[in-house]
Design an enzyme around this catalytic site. Structure first.
Site, PDB file in Angstrom:
ATOM      1  N   ASP A 117      41.662  70.109  18.916  1.00  0.00           N
ATOM      2  CA  ASP A 117      40.873  69.012  19.473  1.00  0.00           C
ATOM      3  C   ASP A 117      39.488  69.612  19.636  1.00  0.00           C
ATOM      4  OD1 ASP A 117      39.392  67.462  21.332  1.00  0.00           O
ATOM      5  OD2 ASP A 117      41.253  66.511  21.968  1.00  0.00           O
ATOM      6  N   HIS A 118      38.556  69.258  18.750  1.00  0.00           N
ATOM      7  CA  HIS A 118      37.312  70.046  18.697  1.00  0.00           C
ATOM      8  C   HIS A 118      36.483  69.943  19.985  1.00  0.00           C
ATOM      9  CE1 HIS A 118      35.318  66.278  17.435  1.00  0.00           C
ATOM     10  NE2 HIS A 118      34.178  66.853  17.741  1.00  0.00           N
TER      11      HIS A 118
ATOM     12  N   HIS B 172      40.186  63.512  22.881  1.00  0.00           N
ATOM     13  CA  HIS B 172      38.993  64.115  23.476  1.00  0.00           C
ATOM     14  C   HIS B 172      38.808  63.733  24.956  1.00  0.00           C
ATOM     15  CE1 HIS B 172      38.321  65.021  19.377  1.00  0.00           C
ATOM     16  NE2 HIS B 172      37.657  63.943  19.040  1.00  0.00           N
TER      17      HIS B 172
HETATM   18  C1  BG6 Z   1      36.162  62.700  15.941  1.00  0.00           C
HETATM   19  C2  BG6 Z   1      36.375  61.230  15.706  1.00  0.00           C
HETATM   20  O1  BG6 Z   1      37.322  63.292  16.438  1.00  0.00           O
HETATM   21  O2  BG6 Z   1      35.113  62.872  16.881  1.00  0.00           O
HETATM   22  C3  BG6 Z   1      35.101  60.563  15.227  1.00  0.00           C
HETATM   23  O3  BG6 Z   1      37.397  61.050  14.737  1.00  0.00           O
HETATM   24  C4  BG6 Z   1      33.975  60.844  16.193  1.00  0.00           C
HETATM   25  O4  BG6 Z   1      35.278  59.161  15.067  1.00  0.00           O
HETATM   26  C5  BG6 Z   1      33.871  62.336  16.462  1.00  0.00           C
HETATM   27  O5  BG6 Z   1      32.774  60.358  15.620  1.00  0.00           O
HETATM   28  C6  BG6 Z   1      32.866  62.621  17.548  1.00  0.00           C
HETATM   29  O6  BG6 Z   1      32.673  64.002  17.629  1.00  0.00           O
HETATM   30  P1  BG6 Z   1      31.312  64.597  18.213  1.00  0.00           P
HETATM   31  O7  BG6 Z   1      31.548  66.073  18.258  1.00  0.00           O
HETATM   32  O8  BG6 Z   1      30.225  64.174  17.289  1.00  0.00           O
HETATM   33  O9  BG6 Z   1      31.153  63.967  19.568  1.00  0.00           O
END
Ligand code: BG6
Length: 502
Positions: free
Chosen positions: A185-186, A248
């Site tokens: 989960d980045h 997230h």
């Molecule tokens: C991803 C989603 O996990 O996270 C995307 O699938 C979203 O839809 C993205 O745009 C948002 O990531 P960040 O790091 O740009 O907030």
């Protein structure tokens, strides 16, 4: 969550090697780790894909991604050639079991060259429907039974609902031990998200007030200013609740709400997070209307540019009932948080890109100041900005300079960006380094994934059973549908929007 060690010799196989995630995120992250001297002395990266590439053409393609998306703009070319020597391309079809010997051949070759058995990491940067078949074929390889050095990294979405996530977990567990499975989960790799742990558990002053006695409510906003970015096909099967809240946002909520861990052991931290997810009050389907709001954007103007509505996007059903906005209210039924609402919201094409958490404190118990002095009095507030601003801000009252006693709210801000700047690693750098180290603290364990699905299933099922009558219900550049304002206004609150990033 590194201390100061460099990982042991590693071979990384990236399924989806010619795809977008590798191009935009994984290779730039690996290259930055290399520039910062975090890559092992001995490492090899093999991109796996069906498209034909010579190694040279593949390097060129990846360099293009680095030039466009790496945090170090312009400075990167100096060491690229050195880095690229470690990178190769394996053209193979992930569905073809007979081709998997290419993987074992490369591992064997590196083992002989380096004189050590390396970590073997399989990164599945592929569409979710391809994961089971690749995992099964990998599972048949002998190297996968080596629990201490072979790992598999699985990208989100992890399942489509509770049942499919559960099935995927069972399938993976047939081939890999839990300690070999790294579910990414980045958001958990973002510097400012990790900093929540430092703020809460490395300081004496916050923990005593971090509870229902002092906090009135908490808001988590993960607003995006972008739309689908060509991902209509994916989004039609997901929606904002699945795409952002199930993973997230609930992970951020866990970091804010968890009990202090006894140690930084991966399982200890993850146990504390699962406790939070299990304590989130389950809402019944007939309560969904009072606890959750969905939205879908219409066509309109986005920062001066005309854009089409969600239903007119490529790959989207013209009658689509998919949510591009979701807001919800959660209660955590435990001693610390009883009665404190957690409001969360996320959406595409909103007014700004802004991810932040606000802890709204209760009003001071007694106003000793004259009424005129306190006209602009506001309760204390702690705001943690995750992105694009990276800061922590505390709002308190101060005397306005002058001969009268007048009180104004002021902010005291720690600007994380000013100290970290371009040195702050991207989320994928942190997470890839952790995988090479075998540190699973920032990754989702199987029970965490299940518990998060359990929280959102009543909402998902209710939304799927009842078609929205009012879609599209918000305009691009707005803050979402009016009902989202009503959700929080019913409790006497308003959503907190911060000033845009400079
Ligand atoms: C991803 C989603 O996990 O996270 C995307 O699938 C979203 O839809 C993205 O745009 C948002 O990531 P960040 O790091 O740009 O907030």
């Amino acid at each position: 969550m590194q201390t100061n060690k460099r990982p042991p010799a590693s071979v990384l196989f990236i399924f989806g090697g010619s795809g977008d995630l590798n191009y935009r995120k994984l290779t730039p992250a690996l290259y930055n780790l290399f520039l910062d001297n975090w890559m092992p002395d001995q490492f090899a990266i093999a991109g796996i894909g069906r498209s034909p590439y010579t190694n040279e053409a593949y390097h060129e393609h990846l360099l293009d991604g680095v030039t466009k998306f790496s945090r170090r703009k312009g400075k990167q070319n100096g060491h690229w050639t050195e880095f690229a020597q470690h990178v190769s391309y394996l053209q193979m079809d992930g569905d073809d079991a007979a081709a998997y010997h290419k993987i074992t051949d490369l591992v064997k070759q590196k083992e002989e060259e380096w004189g050590v058995h390396p970590n073997v990491i399989f990164y599945l940067a592929v569409a979710p429907q391809l994961v089971p078949s690749i995992a099964q074929k990998l599972g048949a390889l002998k190297i996968c039974s080596d629990k201490s050095t072979t790992r598999i990294v699985v990208e989100k979405p992890f399942g489509h609902d509770l049942e499919s996530a559960h099935k995927l977990n069972i399938l993976l567990s047939e081939m890999f031990a839990e300690e070999q499975i790294f579910r990414i989960d980045h958001y958990l790799g973002k510097e400012t998200v990790q900093n929540i742990l430092a703020l809460r558990f490395a300081n004496e002053i916050f923990e005593p007030i971090w509870n229902r006695n002092y906090i009135d409510h908490i808001q988590i906003t993960a607003a995006e200013s972008v739309g689908l970015e060509g991902r209509g096909g994916y989004f039609e099967n997901a929606g904002a609740l699945r795409d952002m809240v199930q993973n997230h946002i609930l992970q951020i909520l866990c970091m804010i709400a968890m009990e202090p861990p006894v140690s930084f052991d991966a399982n200890e931290i993850r146990n504390k997070k699962v406790d939070v997810l299990n304590a989130i009050r389950r809402i019944t389907k007939d309560q969904v209307h009072d606890f959750a709001v969905r939205g879908q954007y219409s066509g309109g103007w986005k920062k001066g540019e005309k854009v089409v509505g969600y239903r007119q996007e490529q790959g989207v059903d013209p009658q689509s009932a998919i949510d591009t906005f979701a807001a919800a209210k959660f209660y955590i039924d435990n001693w610390r948080w009883q009665g404190v609402p957690f409001y969360v919201r996320t959406g595409k094409y909103l007014n700004q890109k802004a991810t932040h958490i606000t802890l709204q404190f209760k009003p001071a118990p007694h106003y000793a100041f004259p009424k005129e002095a306190a006209e602009t009095w506001r309760s204390n507030r702690l705001t943690i900005s995750i992105q694009p601003n990276m800061d922590i801000s505390i709002r308190f009252q101060a005397k306005r300079p002058g001969q009268t006693m007048t009180l104004d709210p002021v902010d005291m801000t720690f600007d994380y960006d000013a100290v970290a700047g371009e040195h702050a690693p991207e989320a994928y750098e942190t997470l890839l380094l952790d995988v090479m180290e075998g540190d699973a603290t920032l990754f989702m364990r199987n029970d965490q994934v299940d518990a998060a699905w359990k929280v959102i299933m009543p909402i998902l099922e209710t939304w799927e059973a009842r078609s929205p009558q009012d879609f599209p219900n918000y305009a691009p550049d707005s803050w979402g549908p009016d009902e989202a304002d009503a959700l929080i206004a019913r409790d006497g609150h308003t959503w907190i929007n911060l000033p845009p990033a400079p």
